[in-house]
Design a protein around this motif. Sequence first.
Motif, PDB file in Angstrom:
ATOM      1  N   GLY A  63     -25.733  35.511 -19.222  1.00 34.65           N
ATOM      2  CA  GLY A  63     -26.852  35.523 -18.291  1.00 34.65           C
ATOM      3  C   GLY A  63     -26.499  36.139 -16.954  1.00 34.65           C
ATOM      4  N   GLU A  64     -27.509  36.705 -16.321  1.00 41.88           N
ATOM      5  CA  GLU A  64     -27.370  37.261 -14.986  1.00 41.88           C
ATOM      6  C   GLU A  64     -27.857  36.225 -13.982  1.00 41.88           C
ATOM      7  N   SER A  65     -27.010  35.832 -13.047  1.00 44.42           N
ATOM      8  CA  SER A  65     -27.384  34.808 -12.077  1.00 44.42           C
ATOM      9  C   SER A  65     -28.555  35.276 -11.221  1.00 44.42           C
ATOM     10  N   ILE A  66     -29.483  34.354 -10.970  1.00 47.97           N
ATOM     11  CA  ILE A  66     -30.642  34.629 -10.120  1.00 47.97           C
ATOM     12  C   ILE A  66     -30.345  34.065  -8.740  1.00 47.97           C
ATOM     13  N   ALA A  67     -30.368  34.913  -7.741  1.00 47.11           N
ATOM     14  CA  ALA A  67     -30.039  34.486  -6.383  1.00 47.11           C
ATOM     15  C   ALA A  67     -30.990  33.393  -5.910  1.00 47.11           C
ATOM     16  N   ASN A  68     -30.401  32.344  -5.316  1.00 49.79           N
ATOM     17  CA  ASN A  68     -31.171  31.262  -4.696  1.00 49.79           C
ATOM     18  C   ASN A  68     -32.067  30.522  -5.694  1.00 49.79           C
ATOM     19  N   ALA A  69     -31.653  30.477  -6.963  1.00 50.96           N
ATOM     20  CA  ALA A  69     -32.442  29.790  -7.985  1.00 50.96           C
ATOM     21  C   ALA A  69     -32.366  28.277  -7.780  1.00 50.96           C
ATOM     22  N   PRO A  70     -33.434  27.552  -8.084  1.00 53.98           N
ATOM     23  CA  PRO A  70     -33.404  26.096  -7.940  1.00 53.98           C
ATOM     24  C   PRO A  70     -32.592  25.441  -9.032  1.00 53.98           C
ATOM     25  N   ALA A  71     -32.094  24.269  -8.746  1.00 58.96           N
ATOM     26  CA  ALA A  71     -31.340  23.511  -9.744  1.00 58.96           C
ATOM     27  C   ALA A  71     -32.295  22.661 -10.572  1.00 58.96           C
ATOM     28  N   ASP A  72     -31.923  22.437 -11.838  1.00 60.09           N
ATOM     29  CA  ASP A  72     -32.688  21.511 -12.667  1.00 60.09           C
ATOM     30  C   ASP A  72     -32.511  20.099 -12.113  1.00 60.09           C
ATOM     31  N   GLY A  73     -33.404  19.207 -12.532  1.00 60.31           N
ATOM     32  CA  GLY A  73     -33.278  17.815 -12.114  1.00 60.31           C
ATOM     33  C   GLY A  73     -34.373  17.405 -11.162  1.00 60.31           C
ATOM     34  N   LEU A  74     -34.264  16.204 -10.652  1.00 62.82           N
ATOM     35  CA  LEU A  74     -35.272  15.668  -9.753  1.00 62.82           C
ATOM     36  C   LEU A  74     -35.245  16.377  -8.406  1.00 62.82           C
ATOM     37  N   PRO A  75     -36.374  16.362  -7.659  1.00 62.34           N
ATOM     38  CA  PRO A  75     -36.422  17.006  -6.346  1.00 62.34           C
ATOM     39  C   PRO A  75     -35.338  16.476  -5.417  1.00 62.34           C
ATOM     40  N   GLU A  76     -34.790  17.378  -4.597  1.00 61.89           N
ATOM     41  CA  GLU A  76     -33.728  16.997  -3.679  1.00 61.89           C
ATOM     42  C   GLU A  76     -34.269  16.148  -2.520  1.00 61.89           C
ATOM     43  N   ASN A  77     -33.408  15.257  -2.013  1.00 63.48           N
ATOM     44  CA  ASN A  77     -33.701  14.477  -0.801  1.00 63.48           C
ATOM     45  C   ASN A  77     -35.012  13.709  -0.889  1.00 63.48           C
ATOM     46  N   ASN A  78     -35.351  13.261  -2.111  1.00 64.43           N
ATOM     47  CA  ASN A  78     -36.564  12.451  -2.308  1.00 64.43           C
ATOM     48  C   ASN A  78     -37.833  13.171  -1.894  1.00 64.43           C
ATOM     49  N   GLY A  79     -37.770  14.509  -1.814  1.00 63.06           N
ATOM     50  CA  GLY A  79     -38.971  15.266  -1.476  1.00 63.06           C
ATOM     51  C   GLY A  79     -39.382  15.154  -0.025  1.00 63.06           C
ATOM     52  N   VAL A  80     -38.420  15.057   0.904  1.00 66.65           N
ATOM     53  CA  VAL A  80     -38.750  14.898   2.324  1.00 66.65           C
ATOM     54  C   VAL A  80     -39.658  16.020   2.806  1.00 66.65           C
ATOM     55  N   ARG A  81     -39.401  17.267   2.371  1.00 67.20           N
ATOM     56  CA  ARG A  81     -40.243  18.393   2.786  1.00 67.20           C
ATOM     57  C   ARG A  81     -41.710  18.154   2.413  1.00 67.20           C
ATOM     58  N   HIS A  82     -41.909  17.550   1.248  1.00 70.90           N
ATOM     59  CA  HIS A  82     -43.262  17.343   0.742  1.00 70.90           C
ATOM     60  C   HIS A  82     -44.019  16.336   1.610  1.00 70.90           C
ATOM     61  N   PHE A  83     -43.342  15.264   1.983  1.00 69.18           N
ATOM     62  CA  PHE A  83     -43.965  14.281   2.872  1.00 69.18           C
ATOM     63  C   PHE A  83     -44.237  14.897   4.243  1.00 69.18           C
ATOM     64  N   GLN A  84     -43.291  15.688   4.734  1.00 68.54           N
ATOM     65  CA  GLN A  84     -43.493  16.327   6.036  1.00 68.54           C
ATOM     66  C   GLN A  84     -44.668  17.305   5.980  1.00 68.54           C
ATOM     67  N   ASN A  85     -44.791  18.020   4.874  1.00 75.64           N
ATOM     68  CA  ASN A  85     -45.929  18.915   4.706  1.00 75.64           C
ATOM     69  C   ASN A  85     -47.242  18.148   4.784  1.00 75.64           C
ATOM     70  N   PHE A  86     -47.277  16.976   4.162  1.00 74.59           N
ATOM     71  CA  PHE A  86     -48.472  16.133   4.224  1.00 74.59           C
ATOM     72  C   PHE A  86     -48.780  15.734   5.663  1.00 74.59           C
ATOM     73  N   ILE A  87     -47.785  15.236   6.384  1.00 74.45           N
ATOM     74  CA  ILE A  87     -48.011  14.809   7.769  1.00 74.45           C
ATOM     75  C   ILE A  87     -48.442  15.997   8.635  1.00 74.45           C
ATOM     76  N   ASP A  88     -47.845  17.151   8.421  1.00 74.56           N
ATOM     77  CA  ASP A  88     -48.232  18.345   9.176  1.00 74.56           C
ATOM     78  C   ASP A  88     -49.706  18.677   8.951  1.00 74.56           C
ATOM     79  N   CYS A  89     -50.165  18.535   7.707  1.00 76.60           N
ATOM     80  CA  CYS A  89     -51.559  18.845   7.392  1.00 76.60           C
ATOM     81  C   CYS A  89     -52.505  17.767   7.907  1.00 76.60           C
ATOM     82  N   VAL A  90     -52.042  16.519   7.957  1.00 77.62           N
ATOM     83  CA  VAL A  90     -52.841  15.468   8.590  1.00 77.62           C
ATOM     84  C   VAL A  90     -53.106  15.832  10.044  1.00 77.62           C
ATOM     85  N   ARG A  91     -52.111  16.383  10.702  1.00 77.16           N
ATOM     86  CA  ARG A  91     -52.264  16.775  12.108  1.00 77.16           C
ATOM     87  C   ARG A  91     -53.150  18.011  12.268  1.00 77.16           C
ATOM     88  N   SER A  92     -52.911  19.019  11.441  1.00 77.29           N
ATOM     89  CA  SER A  92     -53.598  20.300  11.627  1.00 77.29           C
ATOM     90  C   SER A  92     -54.985  20.345  11.005  1.00 77.29           C
TER      91      SER A  92
END
Length: 481
Positions: free
Chosen positions: A340-369
């Motif tokens: 296989g040819e490695s794909i740059a910056n490819a995501p890893a298999d498995g559960l979302p990293e850091n409990n999905g902190v970005r996702h919660f922050q995205n929600f709060i950002d949209c609550v504000r905006s």
Amino acid sequence: MHQQSRRQALKYLAASGVGASFVISGTKSSGQVIGANDRVRVAVAGINGRGQVHMRVYGGLKNVEIAYLIDPDSRLFASRRAAVKQQTGFTPKCVQDVREALEDRSLDAVSIAAPNHWHALMTIWSCQAGKDVYVEKPCSHNIVEGQRMVAAAQRYDRIVQHGTQWRSDPKWRDYTADIRSGKYGKLQTANIQIFRPRKSIGIRASTAPPRELDYDLWVGPAPMNPYRTNLVHYQWHWIWDYGNGELGNLGSHEFEMVRWALPEGAAPQSVVSIGGRFGYDDQGQTPNSQLTAFDFGETKLVCQQRGLDYDSPIRMAIGFQTDAGLVQGGKFYPRGKQTGESIANAPADGLPENNGVRHFQNFIDCVRSRKKEDLASDVLDGHQTAVLAHLGNTSYRLGQEVPFAKSPEGLADNQLAAESWEAMQRHLVTLGDVDLSRGRYRLGPTLRFDAATETFVDNAAANALRSRPDRARFELPEIPS
């Protein structure tokens, strides 16, 4: 009634059996913009399992206050309240009924980590009360619930985020965008693997619920069944009245990523699902081994779920087979090549990293905006993803027990599905001690689906599973157009 407080009125309506159709008046003007320095006050509903992650993540976000903790089981209150206070310095109010929190005019949002059967009603009530919503996967317990959730978010102009955290991962966004664009060839088949050990939940006699648990409230809009200790708190996942099995649980994450990679506008046209609950006898109802094949027209989707390999780590993976090769594990394998040819910056298999902190922050950002278009996974995304789980489970539930000697005809024209069926049988013999000469599995019918109306074609039994009967005092509201 005019002398009673609003809270007393709500309790009266609930007791009289019309509480679920009662629209809670909004607490904030629809579309109000919260300043960047204003505190967003959040209620976390469901605080035993995933809800503790919600608590920790919100507790670490700037200018977010966990104002309420909500759970029918008051035994959880002391420890959860103390944990929030230790992390944030604020002491949340603990209540058993979400409607009590919805009365608070200063509450901005409800974050739902309650069992699946509560997702829709809590979301709709919260939208009616003028609150924004973060709702865990799967979005809904059935198709009609999801439709009402989408309608409520639109009707009451609310921000509603679906809890599939990979959506906020820029690596997954780029990875799936490249697949959709045809960078690695035309997508032919997506292959989901959910290999997550699930042990027996045992057999428990019914008993009286603990006095600290409002079991009637825990059951809420679902059918009432006797209380058992292997139902509350987590094992409800494997009971059809409350959960959606692994297909709706971990499958939601991967279904959403596949939907991102499919050709734009692709919709499921048919589904067939097979499998069973092997390796032990218990009170669980959902399959611990399941193979589901979807037809999207030019593109196919195969989902393999296995739950008996206790000595192996969890595996959540997606492979994308194209006319030019295979994209899997962050590599592209051109057709005919083993390397296989490695794909740059490819995501890893498995559960979302850091409990999905970005996702919660995205929600709060949209609550504000108030910018719904900035949500990483809005309620419509969540609904369309959940529909895939509901399709597979509907075929499975309508299936018949047949001997392994009877091959599933619905997989005949799908090479990957046929190969996966052979692999599943080997898995069951090795890890489930299944005697294929005597054993039986559930063979679901091939169901045709009209994605425009979200109904099954010429199948009354399947359409009956698109919803469920209302339970008094917890009816699913009709949403006015």
